[in-house]
Design a protein around this motif. Structure first.
Motif, PDB file in Angstrom:
ATOM      1  N   ALA A  53      38.298  22.558  68.464  1.00  0.00           N
ATOM      2  CA  ALA A  53      39.464  21.785  68.055  1.00  0.00           C
ATOM      3  C   ALA A  53      39.674  20.587  68.979  1.00  0.00           C
ATOM      4  O   ALA A  53      40.085  19.506  68.540  1.00  0.00           O
ATOM      5  N   TYR A  54      39.357  20.771  70.251  1.00  0.00           N
ATOM      6  CA  TYR A  54      39.557  19.706  71.239  1.00  0.00           C
ATOM      7  C   TYR A  54      38.649  18.510  70.968  1.00  0.00           C
ATOM      8  O   TYR A  54      39.108  17.360  70.940  1.00  0.00           O
ATOM      9  N   TYR A  55      37.355  18.775  70.760  1.00  0.00           N
ATOM     10  CA  TYR A  55      36.446  17.631  70.660  1.00  0.00           C
ATOM     11  C   TYR A  55      36.162  17.193  69.224  1.00  0.00           C
ATOM     12  O   TYR A  55      35.683  16.079  68.999  1.00  0.00           O
ATOM     13  N   GLU A  56      36.477  18.043  68.242  1.00  0.00           N
ATOM     14  CA  GLU A  56      36.078  17.723  66.878  1.00  0.00           C
ATOM     15  C   GLU A  56      37.200  17.113  66.048  1.00  0.00           C
ATOM     16  O   GLU A  56      36.973  16.164  65.294  1.00  0.00           O
ATOM     17  N   LEU A  57      38.415  17.632  66.153  1.00  0.00           N
ATOM     18  CA  LEU A  57      39.474  17.198  65.249  1.00  0.00           C
ATOM     19  C   LEU A  57      40.033  15.832  65.616  1.00  0.00           C
ATOM     20  O   LEU A  57      40.706  15.205  64.798  1.00  0.00           O
ATOM     21  N   GLY A  58      39.789  15.390  66.858  1.00  0.00           N
ATOM     22  CA  GLY A  58      40.229  14.055  67.243  1.00  0.00           C
ATOM     23  C   GLY A  58      41.707  13.949  67.549  1.00  0.00           C
ATOM     24  O   GLY A  58      42.226  12.845  67.719  1.00  0.00           O
ATOM     25  N   TRP A  59      42.406  15.087  67.634  1.00  0.00           N
ATOM     26  CA  TRP A  59      43.831  15.060  67.945  1.00  0.00           C
ATOM     27  C   TRP A  59      44.071  15.085  69.449  1.00  0.00           C
ATOM     28  O   TRP A  59      45.192  14.887  69.895  1.00  0.00           O
ATOM     29  N   GLY A  60      43.048  15.403  70.187  1.00  0.00           N
ATOM     30  CA  GLY A  60      43.168  15.348  71.635  1.00  0.00           C
ATOM     31  C   GLY A  60      43.758  16.577  72.277  1.00  0.00           C
ATOM     32  O   GLY A  60      44.006  16.586  73.473  1.00  0.00           O
ATOM     33  N   GLY A  61      43.995  17.637  71.532  1.00  0.00           N
ATOM     34  CA  GLY A  61      44.590  18.839  72.104  1.00  0.00           C
ATOM     35  C   GLY A  61      43.636  20.017  72.043  1.00  0.00           C
ATOM     36  O   GLY A  61      42.630  19.985  71.336  1.00  0.00           O
ATOM     37  N   PHE A  62      43.956  21.049  72.796  1.00  0.00           N
ATOM     38  CA  PHE A  62      43.109  22.234  72.842  1.00  0.00           C
ATOM     39  C   PHE A  62      43.734  23.389  72.073  1.00  0.00           C
ATOM     40  O   PHE A  62      43.079  24.387  71.795  1.00  0.00           O
ATOM     41  N   TRP A  63      45.030  23.273  71.728  1.00  0.00           N
ATOM     42  CA  TRP A  63      45.726  24.364  71.040  1.00  0.00           C
ATOM     43  C   TRP A  63      46.913  23.751  70.295  1.00  0.00           C
ATOM     44  O   TRP A  63      47.710  23.027  70.877  1.00  0.00           O
ATOM     45  N   PHE A  64      47.030  24.088  69.006  1.00  0.00           N
ATOM     46  CA  PHE A  64      48.061  23.449  68.181  1.00  0.00           C
ATOM     47  C   PHE A  64      49.053  24.459  67.612  1.00  0.00           C
ATOM     48  O   PHE A  64      49.902  24.100  66.824  1.00  0.00           O
ATOM     49  N   TRP A  65      48.939  25.744  68.011  1.00  0.00           N
ATOM     50  CA  TRP A  65      49.785  26.801  67.459  1.00  0.00           C
ATOM     51  C   TRP A  65      49.684  26.821  65.941  1.00  0.00           C
ATOM     52  O   TRP A  65      50.671  27.074  65.248  1.00  0.00           O
ATOM     53  N   ASP A  66      48.488  26.535  65.456  1.00  0.00           N
ATOM     54  CA  ASP A  66      48.198  26.636  64.027  1.00  0.00           C
ATOM     55  C   ASP A  66      48.239  28.117  63.621  1.00  0.00           C
ATOM     56  O   ASP A  66      47.893  28.991  64.410  1.00  0.00           O
TER      57      ASP A  66
END
Length: 653
Positions: free
Chosen positions: A229-242
């Motif tokens: 999620a950190y390097y692929e989604l491009g949102w810059g975060g490691f955890w989104f509480w999805d």
């Protein structure tokens, strides 16, 4: 033809699972050795048949057999081989087949390596494990059959979800499922013990390795998903509480509590009811996670399916196993009387506090995940529960957990003196406080999150080191005694240190991250957080099955070039989906994270840049936690003591 054999093997495995579910259970009740003996060959046959079926499905993906509906919907002839293979489980039907394959794998391993178990308990455990397999075999065959054919095969497929075409996502689901589904074995042990009417120290020792293995795999799976999620989604975060992230995190928290609770059962024959309940709930939350991911109940960036009918089937499985186990738990409560008595101040009490914090943390995550659904169903309100709620509600429990962890480890069993237990930790506490104070002084004007994280990390790591050193005694020869300590002691030290390091990485990233978004012109440098970035060029190109737009950016500091970054945007024409490939300059102290956006009307390109301190320590800490678990799992005491208990049980008979 191979796929037809795979379909037939799946049906045959279903039949074998039904036999394994019924015959050994009757044999254990009647004390018929021949009937109980059916469980072991049946467990092996069930696994090998399911493995063949899964292999046949993988073969269809590898050769691009578009006569299979599943391959057509989730593959493409131009896709790289790695993603053809991972496409086998990159969809609902294939992932469910992997799910049941792991159920049968754990059942077969219990049959192969469970010779130290009493025959009746082994038969009941394998029967319960097979009952779980029966439920999911039925789910696959009747609602999610991966071997459905197309009357007229197309020339090519519709491709795999582009977000899943990544090495991290190729390995993330198998590890996650090994953890998710591995908790089915702890559930089977809990229900088997309830049917047996006996929970003792031997049971605590038997269930710990299975729980530990599941927890290790969950740790690795969650870490891989976080990194992806950190390097692929491009949102810059490691955890989104999805919701899907939470679905794996909740069983992880309960499995950690179960591990510590099983230690008390093994050492002191206390907390029996609590341990059985945790074993039931840990697997129950795995089923809840499966329901969330596959029912369409909650939306997620990486949910597998949104079919309500399938969701109802999984809900029925959840209600049957959870409800049945909890009813049995209520009826058998009298058989789980605790033998070990302990004082209010003791290691047992510290482990109880640890368990309560982990369980309440899980409940907080569960409420936050499900509350939008509850609000919509009962109050007709659209609500969104995001990171601010989770960070505020979850963090205090982790803070308390970090504070008591070294103290609990230093306390003796049964009864402790607080001052005596804290004396060896006084220097660690002072040093940790000094580190937190130094960080606070250096980051004048910012929040307390960073200093608190540094304090907790130092406190936990140094506390675990001191605890390990205390086990070597005093006088000469301490180094030699240190090397002879059980691997479980080393494993505890490494895993607890990993937790502290992860806390450090999370707090440092959240406290000190710097973000910048601007329109970059070719050849014009711009400053972000003490770094200089220059957009040199943007090139469009053709990939194997995608169209690429790649930016070429020079990263410099104090006039010295550090790296050449190549952030990328991809368009997958078949799936008609875009993805973002962030360019990251990794470093132990910080990451420079760059994402290329769209071309602007007035010229230039949108560029988003983050400076992310201590990010990589998050995954280093996760790796240490998993490594600590492996050290503990390799401890020979699991095998030696279990064998001794087997011999004692035989002598008693």
């Amino acid at each position: 033809m191979i796929t037809e054999f795979g379909h037939f093997a799946l049906i045959l495995a279903f039949i074998v699972a039904i036999i394994q579910m019924i015959v050994p259970l009757i044999g254990a009740q009647k004390r018929w050795p021949t009937w109980m003996a059916v469980a072991e060959p049946a467990a092996s046959a069930q696994f090998w048949l399911t493995a063949f079926s899964f292999g046949a499905l993988m073969y269809a993906f590898i050769v691009s057999d578009f006569s299979l509906r599943l391959v057509t919907l989730n593959s493409h002839s131009a896709k790289p081989m790695l993603y053809k293979i991972s496409g086998t489980w990159g969809n609902h039907e294939g992932s469910m087949l992997l799910w049941v394959l792991i159920v049968t794998l754990f059942g077969a391993m219990a049959a192969w390596f469970g010779g130290n178990l009493p025959p009746t308990l082994r038969a009941r455990v394998l029967a319960v494990q097979s009952a779980i397999a029966v439920a999911f075999f039925a789910f696959i065959l009747f609602t999610s059959n991966p071997f459905l054919r197309l009357a007229v095969p197309p020339f090519d497929g519709q491709d795999l979800n582009p977000l899943l075409q990544d090495p991290g996502l190729a390995f993330h689901p198998p590890f996650l499922y090994l953890g998710y589904v591995g908790l089915s074995m702890t559930f089977s042990f809990a229900v088997g013990a309830l049917l047996e009417g006996r929970v003792d120290a031997a049971w605590g020792r038997w269930v710990r390795p299975w729980t530990l293995a599941a927890w290790i795999f969950l740790t690795i799976g969650i870490a891989l998903g976080s990194w992806w999620a950190y390097y692929e989604l491009g949102w810059g975060g490691f955890w989104f509480w999805d919701p899907v992230e939470n679905a794996s995190f909740m069983p992880w928290l309960l499995a950690a509590a179960l591990l510590h609770s099983a230690i008390v059962v093994e050492k002191r024959e206390a907390l029996k009811s609590w341990t059985i309940l945790l074993a039931i709930l840990a697997f129950g939350f795995s089923l809840i996670g499966t329901f969330i991911v596959r029912s369409g109940l909650l939306t997620s960036v990486h949910a597998f399916a949104n079919d309500p009918e399938r969701g109802v089937f999984i809900l029925m499985i959840l209600v049957f196993f959870m409800g049945g186990a909890l009813v049995l738990f209520a009826f058998r409560a009298s058989t789980m009387e605790a033998k070990g008595v302990f004082g209010v101040v003791s290691r047992e009490s510290a482990l109880v506090a640890n368990n309560l914090l982990l369980a309440v943390s899980c409940f907080v995550v569960f409420v936050g995940t499900m509350w939008p659904l509850v609000a919509e169903m009962f109050f007709d309100r659209k609500l969104s529960v995001g990171p601010p709620f989770f960070n505020m509600a979850f963090s205090p429990f982790m803070l308390m957990l970090g504070l008591i962890l070294p103290i609990g480890s230093a306390m003796p069993w049964k009864r402790a003196n607080v001052l005596r237990a804290l004396m060896p930790l006084r220097y660690a506490f002072v040093l940790a406080l000094a580190i937190g104070g130094l960080v606070f002084a250096m980051q004048t004007g910012r929040s307390l999150l960073g200093p608190i994280g540094m304090f907790l990390a130092a406190w936990i790591v140094m506390g675990t080191v001191i605890d390990l050193a205390q086990r070597t005694g005093r006088g000469p020869g301490r180094l030699a005694r240190l090397t002879r300590l059980p691997r479980a002691d080393w494993g505890k030290m490494i895993a607890h240190s990993g937790l502290g390091i992860t806390m450090m990485g999370v707090s440092g990233l959240m406290a000190w991250q710097h973000e910048d978004i601007q329109v970059a012109q070719f050849g014009e440098p711009f400053e972000v957080g003490g770094y200089t970035l220059t957009l040199n060029d943007v090139v469009r190109s053709q990939g194997p099955n995608y169209l690429s737009t790649t930016g070429y950016i020079t990263l410099a500091q104090d006039g010295q070039v550090i790296a050449q970054l190549e952030p990328e945007k991809r368009i997958y024409p078949v799936a008609q989906m875009p993805t973002t490939e962030a360019a990251i300059d990794y470093d132990l102290a910080r990451d420079v994270y760059v994402v290329i956006g769209d071309e602007q009307v007035g010229g230039g390109w949108a560029v988003r840049t983050y400076i992310k301190p201590l990010t990589n320590w998050i995954w280093i800490g996760c790796g240490l936690m998993a490594l600590g678990g492996l050290f503990s799992l390799s401890d020979r005491r699991f095998r030696v003591a279990a064998g001794a208990r087997k011999a004692a049980a035989v002598a008693a008979e």
